[in-house]
Design a protein around this motif. Structure first.
Motif, PDB file in Angstrom:
ATOM      1  N   GLY A 457      63.040  49.443  20.048  1.00  0.00           N
ATOM      2  CA  GLY A 457      62.954  49.760  18.633  1.00  0.00           C
ATOM      3  C   GLY A 457      61.855  49.027  17.910  1.00  0.00           C
ATOM      4  N   ASN A 458      61.330  47.950  18.522  1.00  0.00           N
ATOM      5  CA  ASN A 458      60.212  47.243  17.902  1.00  0.00           C
ATOM      6  C   ASN A 458      58.961  48.107  17.947  1.00  0.00           C
ATOM      7  N   ARG A 459      58.173  48.021  16.911  1.00  0.00           N
ATOM      8  CA  ARG A 459      56.966  48.843  16.847  1.00  0.00           C
ATOM      9  C   ARG A 459      55.692  48.017  16.942  1.00  0.00           C
ATOM     10  N   ASP A 460      55.805  46.792  17.407  1.00  0.00           N
ATOM     11  CA  ASP A 460      54.582  46.013  17.602  1.00  0.00           C
ATOM     12  C   ASP A 460      53.876  46.502  18.868  1.00  0.00           C
ATOM     13  N   SER A 461      52.706  45.968  19.128  1.00  0.00           N
ATOM     14  CA  SER A 461      51.891  46.466  20.235  1.00  0.00           C
ATOM     15  C   SER A 461      52.000  45.615  21.496  1.00  0.00           C
ATOM     16  N   SER A 462      53.014  44.749  21.562  1.00  0.00           N
ATOM     17  CA  SER A 462      53.141  43.899  22.742  1.00  0.00           C
ATOM     18  C   SER A 462      53.535  44.717  23.964  1.00  0.00           C
ATOM     19  N   ALA A 463      53.154  44.212  25.140  1.00  0.00           N
ATOM     20  CA  ALA A 463      53.496  44.888  26.391  1.00  0.00           C
ATOM     21  C   ALA A 463      55.004  44.954  26.579  1.00  0.00           C
ATOM     22  N   CYS A 464      55.711  43.911  26.120  1.00  0.00           N
ATOM     23  CA  CYS A 464      57.169  43.869  26.234  1.00  0.00           C
ATOM     24  C   CYS A 464      57.813  45.003  25.447  1.00  0.00           C
ATOM     25  N   SER A 465      57.448  45.123  24.167  1.00  0.00           N
ATOM     26  CA  SER A 465      58.051  46.164  23.325  1.00  0.00           C
ATOM     27  C   SER A 465      57.702  47.560  23.831  1.00  0.00           C
ATOM     28  N   GLU A 466      56.465  47.729  24.243  1.00  0.00           N
ATOM     29  CA  GLU A 466      56.051  49.042  24.750  1.00  0.00           C
ATOM     30  C   GLU A 466      56.867  49.424  25.979  1.00  0.00           C
ATOM     31  N   TRP A 467      57.045  48.456  26.891  1.00  0.00           N
ATOM     32  CA  TRP A 467      57.837  48.714  28.100  1.00  0.00           C
ATOM     33  C   TRP A 467      59.281  49.019  27.736  1.00  0.00           C
ATOM     34  N   ALA A 468      59.873  48.227  26.840  1.00  0.00           N
ATOM     35  CA  ALA A 468      61.276  48.422  26.469  1.00  0.00           C
ATOM     36  C   ALA A 468      61.491  49.798  25.844  1.00  0.00           C
ATOM     37  N   ASN A 469      60.626  50.175  24.936  1.00  0.00           N
ATOM     38  CA  ASN A 469      60.771  51.488  24.290  1.00  0.00           C
ATOM     39  C   ASN A 469      60.628  52.633  25.294  1.00  0.00           C
ATOM     40  N   ASN A 470      59.631  52.528  26.156  1.00  0.00           N
ATOM     41  CA  ASN A 470      59.413  53.578  27.147  1.00  0.00           C
ATOM     42  C   ASN A 470      60.566  53.666  28.139  1.00  0.00           C
ATOM     43  N   THR A 471      61.073  52.504  28.551  1.00  0.00           N
ATOM     44  CA  THR A 471      62.122  52.495  29.572  1.00  0.00           C
ATOM     45  C   THR A 471      63.452  52.989  29.015  1.00  0.00           C
ATOM     46  N   VAL A 472      63.826  52.530  27.816  1.00  0.00           N
ATOM     47  CA  VAL A 472      65.088  53.005  27.229  1.00  0.00           C
ATOM     48  C   VAL A 472      65.007  54.514  26.983  1.00  0.00           C
ATOM     49  N   SER A 473      63.881  54.993  26.512  1.00  0.00           N
ATOM     50  CA  SER A 473      63.719  56.440  26.321  1.00  0.00           C
ATOM     51  C   SER A 473      63.857  57.184  27.650  1.00  0.00           C
ATOM     52  N   TYR A 474      63.302  56.618  28.684  1.00  0.00           N
ATOM     53  CA  TYR A 474      63.407  57.219  30.020  1.00  0.00           C
ATOM     54  C   TYR A 474      64.863  57.272  30.485  1.00  0.00           C
ATOM     55  N   LEU A 475      65.584  56.170  30.258  1.00  0.00           N
ATOM     56  CA  LEU A 475      66.998  56.125  30.663  1.00  0.00           C
ATOM     57  C   LEU A 475      67.825  57.136  29.872  1.00  0.00           C
ATOM     58  N   ILE A 476      67.529  57.262  28.594  1.00  0.00           N
ATOM     59  CA  ILE A 476      68.272  58.201  27.745  1.00  0.00           C
ATOM     60  C   ILE A 476      68.015  59.648  28.169  1.00  0.00           C
ATOM     61  N   ASP A 477      66.767  59.954  28.456  1.00  0.00           N
ATOM     62  CA  ASP A 477      66.386  61.337  28.752  1.00  0.00           C
ATOM     63  C   ASP A 477      66.710  61.773  30.173  1.00  0.00           C
ATOM     64  N   SER A 478      66.859  60.805  31.069  1.00  0.00           N
ATOM     65  CA  SER A 478      67.045  61.157  32.476  1.00  0.00           C
ATOM     66  C   SER A 478      68.464  61.664  32.748  1.00  0.00           C
ATOM     67  N   ASP A 479      68.559  62.713  33.551  1.00  0.00           N
ATOM     68  CA  ASP A 479      69.854  63.220  33.997  1.00  0.00           C
ATOM     69  C   ASP A 479      70.279  62.568  35.308  1.00  0.00           C
ATOM     70  N   GLU A 480      69.440  61.671  35.804  1.00  0.00           N
ATOM     71  CA  GLU A 480      69.679  61.060  37.111  1.00  0.00           C
ATOM     72  C   GLU A 480      70.816  60.049  37.063  1.00  0.00           C
ATOM     73  N   PHE A 481      70.923  59.302  35.960  1.00  0.00           N
ATOM     74  CA  PHE A 481      71.814  58.152  35.923  1.00  0.00           C
ATOM     75  C   PHE A 481      73.146  58.479  35.251  1.00  0.00           C
ATOM     76  N   THR A 482      74.211  57.942  35.822  1.00  0.00           N
ATOM     77  CA  THR A 482      75.537  58.052  35.212  1.00  0.00           C
ATOM     78  C   THR A 482      75.980  56.725  34.605  1.00  0.00           C
ATOM     79  N   HIS A 483      75.497  55.622  35.159  1.00  0.00           N
ATOM     80  CA  HIS A 483      75.893  54.286  34.695  1.00  0.00           C
ATOM     81  C   HIS A 483      74.630  53.451  34.453  1.00  0.00           C
ATOM     82  N   ILE A 484      74.588  52.802  33.297  1.00  0.00           N
ATOM     83  CA  ILE A 484      73.465  51.923  32.947  1.00  0.00           C
ATOM     84  C   ILE A 484      74.019  50.516  32.750  1.00  0.00           C
TER      85      ILE A 484
END
Length: 640
Positions: A457-484
């Motif tokens: 949810g952070n909108r700064d340009s750090s590598a950490c925030s960018e990775w977190a936003n991309n990864t959580v979005s990936y987990l949300i959108d993926s139909d692959e996972f049942t448990h996080i």
């Protein structure tokens, strides 16, 4: 160049906060900026000498490096030699190996490169490194490999063009540091390209001031002094460094250099005899303070009292005076020592560097010489199980090694239904889960980022925030996972680390710093759960007051178990987090304390098995026990 005693006074203002910061006094939370003040002073003084030599037609690269060798090497090598017996006696093998590697790096003035690859300057483990502070010497000497040659080439064009070239290069370096702290913070902190602008600022002061009298300006010199004090008392380790924030102490130092003269308040303060005296011995004080404090922290369990650290601050100054009087000063001039020729200076420096290198290389190739210490079979068993995941280097992302979510490692089965997400504290858990579900068709996907607090949810340009936003979005959108499965080192984000504080509690961080991390974690759990996936939150494992290796070597084994810390202390450490009601009711929560603690003690290991591989990361064996707990308390296996 005319001697300016106020510049020596400014050295005192630089070195004292560094010493007090490394001693752990929280009032001096920004004391590390003293190094930046030193950089500016160094750039000013060295450039002043160089342009005087160039103007008089007597510039010589050989003479320049002779002066540097006389100034830097005698005290440096003397302090390093004094460290050896204490390191040999008190350090555990990994510490001694790190110490030896620093010897090798110092012999090439490349310790900043070594620490970039190994250390976080603000990490607690750095406090145990007696030679960590040599990184700044390495930055300076690397700068002075190139800078005199640049001046020599440009001198024919005059001082004004040189000024603008240095200005341009310094601006480029500053811009690079702004990029660096967001994308490669360790490299940004330690390496020359992002530090050169600070030395360049001093060089520009020298170019501007040359052949000009210092124009006293009470307002600007006082402003400069206030900027330095502001940095010392109000900056802390959360401030990205170097960055635009570093302009505060750098500009402050430059204003004092340019406008501090007779008649100003700052001149009167910096010219006081005892202040100038501390400035004169500041180099030796800087050399001594880190070894003294590192060895005290290594030897005194669990940690030295603040009175001990204060005594070591004074000891640094006392030893600094003796070193300045009997080592530094005699070697600075040809008439002051038996090294009375340039050839002898370079020959002696070469022989001493070879000796330093040889000692370091021997300690390195012998893995810290573990035969120095006799261990029982019980101690050996604990040490052999204090291991990290064999997939840590490959699968764990960082600012220097970003891993896109779609390229995450999979364990046991490429068709993963379980995702493990968090910071470095989930690395071993992901691997252990993969091991524990062998024999089933369950796959485990591993998503972790080093030193990355909850930042979805952070909108700064750090590598950490960018990775977190991309990864959580990936987990949300993926139909692959049942448990996080989600886990973070949350207590440390709220309190900071217990290292250096236990058995006392560290000072709680302000809510302005803690709340964004708390909100991010809550949003992570809620948003993933809203996508229809089962979310499991795993509480942080207890943090040890010392690494498992230090506890074992110190024989903190009672009735066969390695004592970690008080259960009451750990509960108090977690009270703030638990009272915030961060984990939603619809998220399954796994309390790891039931595995790692009893009613009185949280253990570092039991029955010959280490639960950790350092002071806060679970070992593979410890993570296996948590993996078993997860599998027993959730429906992961029932759904297969």
């Amino acid at each position: 160049m005319e001697y300016r005693k106020e510049i020596d006074g400014l050295r005192a203002v630089a070195v004292l906060p560094v010493i007090l910061f490394h001693a752990g006094f929280s009032w001096f939370s920004g004391g590390y900026i003293g190094v930046d003040v030193f950089f500016v002073i160094s750039g000013y003084l060295i450039t002043s000498i160089l342009i005087k030599d160039l103007e008089n037609g007597r510039f010589s690269i050989a003479q320049f490096y002779e002066r540097r060798a006389r100034r830097i090497l005698p005290a440096l090598f003397f302090v390093m030699m004094c460290c050896i017996p204490f390191a040999y006696t008190w350090m555990i093998p990994q510490q001694f190996k790190d110490f030896s590697q620093a010897f090798v790096a110092v012999s090439f003035f490349s310790s900043n490169i070594l620490f970039w690859a190994k250390e976080d300057y603000f990490a607690p483990a750095a406090e145990l490194n007696p030679l960590l502070h040599t990184w700044s010497l390495a930055v300076e000497e690397q700068f002075y490999i190139f800078f005199p040659l640049l001046l020599l080439v440009l001198w024919r064009f005059g001082k004004r063009p040189i000024f603008y070239v240095v200005l341009g290069l310094s601006c480029a370096s500053l811009l690079l540091s702004e990029w660096g702290w967001r994308n490669s913070p360790s490299a940004n902190f330690y390496l020359l390209p992002t530090r050169a602008w600070e030395l360049g600022a001093g060089a520009m002061c020298a170019l501007y001031n040359y052949h000009r009298p210092i124009k006293a300006n009470k307002t600007l010199s006082t402003l400069g002094f206030c900027l330095i004090l502001y940095s010392i008392f109000l900056f802390d380790e959360s401030i990205p460094f170097p960055s635009a924030y570093t302009l505060v102490p750098v500009v402050g130092t430059a204003l004092i250099i340019l406008f501090c003269s007779t008649g100003t308040l700052v001149y009167n303060l910096l010219s006081l005899k005892f202040v100038v005296g501390i400035g004169l011995i500041s180099y030796s004080a800087y050399l001594w303070h880190q070894p003294l404090m590192a060895f005290a922290r290594i030897e005194i369990f669990p940690y030295p009292h603040w009175t001990t650290m204060l005594a070591l601050c004074f000891s640094s100054l006392a030893l600094a005076y003796l070193t300045w009087r009997y080592v530094e000063r005699p070697f600075r001039t040809k008439n002051g020592s038996w090294i009375n020729s340039r050839a002898k200076v370079f020959a002696t420096a070469f022989v001493a560097s070879c000796a330093v290198f040889s000692f370091g290389f021997y300690g390195h190739i012998n893995n810290g010489i573990p035969d120095r210490i006799r261990l029982s079979a019980e101690q050996s068993a604990y040490l052999s199980t204090a291991t990290s995941s064999p997939m840590r280097n490959k699968c764990h992302a960082s600012a220097d090694n970003p891993i896109k979510p779609q390229n995450a490692c999979r364990y046991n089965n490429d068709n993963a239904t379980i995702a493990v997400f968090g910071d470095s504290h989930v690395v071993e858990l992901a691997y252990a889960l993969g091991e524990q579900v062998k024999g089933t068709d369950i796959g485990v996907a591993h998503f972790s980022f080093s030193g990355c607090a909850a930042s979805y949810g952070n909108r700064d340009s750090s590598a950490c925030s960018e990775w977190a936003n991309n990864t959580v979005s990936y987990l949300i959108d993926s139909d692959e996972f049942t448990h996080i499965i989600v886990s973070y080192r949350m207590a440390a984000q709220i309190w900071g680390t217990p290292l250096g504080a236990y058995p006392n509690l560290p000072t709680i961080r302000s809510e302005d710093k803690a709340n964004p991390v708390i909100e991010s974690l809550r949003n992570t759990l809620e948003d993933i759960a809203a996508s229809g996936k089962q979310v499991i939150y795993v509480d942080q494992s207890p943090e040890l007051p010392r690494s498992i290796q230090e506890l074992v070597y110190a024989d903190r084994i009672i009735n066969g178990d390695v004592q970690g810390l008080s259960r009451d202390w750990w509960d108090a450490f977690n009270t703030f987090f638990n009272n915030k009601d961060i984990v939603p009711k619809f998220v399954e929560r796994i309390n790891v304390d039931k595995i790692l603690c009893d009613d009185e003690v949280c253990y570092a290991g039991k029955e010959g098995v280490s639960f950790y591989f350092d002071e806060d990361h679970l070992s593979v064996e410890g993570a296996k026990r948590i993996a078993d707990l997860i599998l027993s308390e959730t429906d992961i296996l029932l759904e297969r």
